[in-house]
Motif scaffolding. Sequence first.
Motif, short mmCIF file in Angstrom:
data_model
loop_
_atom_site.label_atom_id
_atom_site.label_comp_id
_atom_site.label_asym_id
_atom_site.label_seq_id
_atom_site.Cartn_x
_atom_site.Cartn_y
_atom_site.Cartn_z
N ASN A 84 41.65 38.87 52.87
CA ASN A 84 41.56 39.15 51.83
C ASN A 84 41.88 40.51 51.11
O ASN A 84 42.41 40.82 50.09
CB ASN A 84 40.32 38.72 51.02
N ARG A 85 41.48 41.38 51.92
CA ARG A 85 41.65 42.91 51.72
C ARG A 85 42.86 43.37 51.76
O ARG A 85 43.61 44.12 50.84
CB ARG A 85 40.98 43.69 52.85
N VAL A 86 43.72 42.65 52.83
CA VAL A 86 45.10 42.84 52.87
C VAL A 86 45.73 42.33 51.66
O VAL A 86 46.82 43.12 50.79
CB VAL A 86 45.75 42.34 54.09
N LYS A 87 45.46 41.10 51.20
CA LYS A 87 45.94 40.28 50.26
C LYS A 87 45.97 41.22 48.63
O LYS A 87 46.90 41.19 48.19
CB LYS A 87 45.61 39.14 50.05
N TYR A 88 44.64 41.78 48.82
CA TYR A 88 44.22 42.28 47.30
C TYR A 88 44.45 43.77 47.36
O TYR A 88 43.79 44.38 46.52
CB TYR A 88 43.13 41.78 46.83
N ALA A 89 45.10 44.49 48.40
CA ALA A 89 45.07 45.99 48.52
C ALA A 89 45.61 46.59 47.39
O ALA A 89 45.07 47.52 46.82
CB ALA A 89 45.59 46.21 49.91
N THR A 90 46.60 45.98 46.94
CA THR A 90 47.32 46.60 45.59
C THR A 90 46.85 46.18 44.36
O THR A 90 47.13 46.66 43.40
CB THR A 90 48.80 46.46 46.11
N ALA A 91 46.16 44.77 44.36
CA ALA A 91 45.97 44.28 43.00
C ALA A 91 44.63 44.94 42.45
O ALA A 91 44.61 44.64 41.19
CB ALA A 91 45.73 42.69 43.36
N GLY A 92 43.69 45.48 43.00
CA GLY A 92 42.70 46.16 42.50
C GLY A 92 41.74 44.87 42.39
O GLY A 92 41.72 43.77 42.79
N LYS A 93 40.67 45.05 41.43
CA LYS A 93 39.61 43.94 41.03
C LYS A 93 40.03 43.39 40.10
O LYS A 93 39.61 43.46 38.96
CB LYS A 93 38.37 44.91 40.74
#
Length: 141
Positions: free
Chosen positions: A82-91
């Motif tokens: 999930n960290r990799v998946k949302y690395a650029t998406a932010g919160k």
Amino acid sequence: MNKLLVILAAFSLSAGVASAQTAPTKVKYKSKTDQAAKAQKTPEQKADHKAKQLAQKLNLTAEQTEKVRQLHLSRYQQLQANRVKYATAGKSAARKQEMKTDKAAYEAQLKQILSAEQYTKYAQLRAEKVEKHKAQRKAKS
């Protein structure tokens, strides 16, 4: 000569008193190396550590300990993905929702592994940890 000795004695005493009054400086933030060492642990290492902690605190059997280790291993691997998946998406709201569903699934699986008494003790430990965290956050602000 006596005046010189009195002056030297007064100076040495005042220097001693002045140095005794300085408070040790408190480190406000952890160093980057501490954070890097924590971040370098693999999901397997984290799962082993968490399983040992829970086994000690909740008096788990060997079978329960292995099940808890496998549960934490899958959880830490999912968190890493999930960290990799949302690395650029932010919160984002999707990320928060996914985290909530993952936590609910984790809690349900843990409840199946632990006995009722053990799960009650786990919930109590978790609540104490949350309260301690809130108190620390309140003290910082």
